[in-house]
Design a protein around this motif. Sequence first.
Motif, mmCIF file in Angstrom:
data_model
loop_
_atom_site.group_PDB
_atom_site.id
_atom_site.type_symbol
_atom_site.label_atom_id
_atom_site.label_comp_id
_atom_site.label_asym_id
_atom_site.label_seq_id
_atom_site.Cartn_x
_atom_site.Cartn_y
_atom_site.Cartn_z
ATOM 1 N N ARG A 61 0.826 -1.206 0.000
ATOM 2 C CA ARG A 61 0.000 0.000 0.000
ATOM 3 C C ARG A 61 0.858 1.254 0.000
ATOM 4 N NH1 ARG A 61 -2.160 -3.553 2.897
ATOM 5 N NH2 ARG A 61 -2.014 -3.117 5.084
ATOM 6 N N LEU A 62 0.324 2.287 -0.595
ATOM 7 C CA LEU A 62 1.006 3.572 -0.631
ATOM 8 C C LEU A 62 0.723 4.318 0.670
ATOM 9 C CD1 LEU A 62 2.696 5.334 -2.556
ATOM 10 C CD2 LEU A 62 0.579 6.451 -3.209
ATOM 11 N N THR A 63 1.770 4.596 1.430
ATOM 12 C CA THR A 63 1.642 5.357 2.668
ATOM 13 C C THR A 63 2.649 6.503 2.628
ATOM 14 O OG1 THR A 63 3.275 4.015 3.835
ATOM 15 C CG2 THR A 63 0.966 3.286 3.968
ATOM 16 N N TYR A 64 2.627 7.328 3.643
ATOM 17 C CA TYR A 64 3.487 8.502 3.649
ATOM 18 C C TYR A 64 4.972 8.188 3.761
ATOM 19 C CZ TYR A 64 -0.465 11.599 3.471
ATOM 20 O OH TYR A 64 -1.575 12.268 3.034
ATOM 21 N N GLY A 65 5.361 6.962 4.019
ATOM 22 C CA GLY A 65 6.772 6.610 4.066
ATOM 23 C C GLY A 65 7.337 6.126 2.738
ATOM 24 N N MET A 66 6.460 5.954 1.747
ATOM 25 C CA MET A 66 6.897 5.432 0.460
ATOM 26 C C MET A 66 7.676 6.487 -0.313
ATOM 27 S SD MET A 66 5.731 2.408 0.666
ATOM 28 C CE MET A 66 5.864 2.596 2.434
ATOM 29 N N THR A 67 8.646 6.030 -1.099
ATOM 30 C CA THR A 67 9.452 6.975 -1.867
ATOM 31 C C THR A 67 9.304 6.800 -3.371
ATOM 32 O OG1 THR A 67 11.382 5.504 -1.695
ATOM 33 C CG2 THR A 67 11.183 7.265 -0.053
ATOM 34 N N ILE A 68 8.873 5.607 -3.819
ATOM 35 C CA ILE A 68 8.717 5.366 -5.259
ATOM 36 C C ILE A 68 7.406 4.630 -5.518
ATOM 37 C CG2 ILE A 68 9.628 4.183 -7.306
ATOM 38 C CD1 ILE A 68 12.408 4.422 -6.118
ATOM 39 N N LEU A 69 6.634 5.139 -6.478
ATOM 40 C CA LEU A 69 5.470 4.427 -6.995
ATOM 41 C C LEU A 69 5.808 4.009 -8.417
ATOM 42 C CD1 LEU A 69 2.518 3.467 -6.823
ATOM 43 C CD2 LEU A 69 1.875 5.688 -7.795
ATOM 44 N N VAL A 70 5.774 2.707 -8.668
ATOM 45 C CA VAL A 70 6.061 2.172 -10.000
ATOM 46 C C VAL A 70 4.721 1.915 -10.681
ATOM 47 C CG1 VAL A 70 7.146 0.326 -11.302
ATOM 48 C CG2 VAL A 70 8.183 1.114 -9.172
ATOM 49 N N VAL A 71 4.507 2.600 -11.799
ATOM 50 C CA VAL A 71 3.226 2.552 -12.501
ATOM 51 C C VAL A 71 3.347 1.709 -13.757
ATOM 52 C CG1 VAL A 71 1.446 3.927 -13.628
ATOM 53 C CG2 VAL A 71 2.631 4.839 -11.625
ATOM 54 N N GLY A 72 2.555 0.658 -13.803
ATOM 55 C CA GLY A 72 2.475 -0.179 -14.994
ATOM 56 C C GLY A 72 1.245 0.194 -15.792
ATOM 57 N N VAL A 115 7.329 9.030 -9.064
ATOM 58 C CA VAL A 115 6.504 8.150 -9.877
ATOM 59 C C VAL A 115 7.335 7.723 -11.085
ATOM 60 C CG1 VAL A 115 4.369 7.924 -11.198
ATOM 61 C CG2 VAL A 115 4.405 9.330 -9.121
ATOM 62 N N MET A 116 7.481 6.409 -11.259
ATOM 63 C CA MET A 116 8.302 5.862 -12.344
ATOM 64 C C MET A 116 7.496 4.852 -13.138
ATOM 65 S SD MET A 116 11.789 4.946 -10.221
ATOM 66 C CE MET A 116 12.895 4.919 -11.617
ATOM 67 N N THR A 117 7.839 4.708 -14.415
ATOM 68 C CA THR A 117 7.249 3.624 -15.195
ATOM 69 C C THR A 117 7.922 2.322 -14.774
ATOM 70 O OG1 THR A 117 8.865 3.721 -16.989
ATOM 71 C CG2 THR A 117 6.910 5.150 -17.183
ATOM 72 N N GLY A 118 7.275 1.227 -15.072
ATOM 73 C CA GLY A 118 7.868 -0.073 -14.766
ATOM 74 C C GLY A 118 9.207 -0.259 -15.453
ATOM 75 N N ALA A 119 9.297 0.159 -16.715
ATOM 76 C CA ALA A 119 10.548 0.010 -17.478
ATOM 77 C C ALA A 119 11.671 0.838 -16.868
ATOM 78 C CB ALA A 119 10.324 0.410 -18.938
ATOM 79 N N ASP A 120 11.369 2.069 -16.469
ATOM 80 C CA ASP A 120 12.399 2.921 -15.859
ATOM 81 C C ASP A 120 12.864 2.350 -14.520
ATOM 82 O OD1 ASP A 120 12.329 4.713 -17.974
ATOM 83 O OD2 ASP A 120 10.994 6.129 -16.945
ATOM 84 N N PHE A 121 11.934 1.811 -13.749
ATOM 85 C CA PHE A 121 12.292 1.231 -12.462
ATOM 86 C C PHE A 121 13.205 0.022 -12.643
ATOM 87 C CE2 PHE A 121 11.514 -1.781 -8.984
ATOM 88 C CZ PHE A 121 11.977 -1.001 -7.934
ATOM 89 N N LEU A 122 12.843 -0.859 -13.565
ATOM 90 C CA LEU A 122 13.666 -2.050 -13.788
ATOM 91 C C LEU A 122 15.056 -1.666 -14.310
ATOM 92 C CD1 LEU A 122 10.997 -4.471 -15.259
ATOM 93 C CD2 LEU A 122 12.023 -4.510 -12.981
ATOM 94 N N ALA A 123 15.132 -0.657 -15.159
ATOM 95 C CA ALA A 123 16.435 -0.186 -15.640
ATOM 96 C C ALA A 123 17.266 0.367 -14.487
ATOM 97 C CB ALA A 123 16.243 0.881 -16.719
ATOM 98 N N ALA A 124 16.639 1.100 -13.584
ATOM 99 C CA ALA A 124 17.350 1.641 -12.424
ATOM 100 C C ALA A 124 17.834 0.512 -11.516
ATOM 101 C CB ALA A 124 16.448 2.602 -11.651
#
Length: 84
Positions: A33-44, A71-80
């Motif tokens: 779940r997305l809470t205030y401690g999260m730093t990255i949301l990966v969006v597919g 907020v990152m795309t799935g592809a950008d997250f996997l590349a990172a």
Amino acid sequence: MYGEQVVFTGRLSISRRAAAQAAAQAGCKVHPRLTYGMTILVVGEQVQGRDKSSKQRRAEKMIAEGCTVQVMTGADFLAACRSV
């Protein structure tokens, strides 16, 4: 990527399990779940014709309130993750 708190939303190009393993190998912690401690949301890809998921709408609200959620795309997250 070490220490990042990650949440996934939408359909990714790989399974959630594989994405979570890539995140863990890069030093991230995955949360359901997305809470205030999260730093990255990966969006597919969004399913059922939706423009944005509820997680993405909540992340946008949190950003507007001053939270630093990337907020990152799935592809950008996997590349990172692979570049670590």
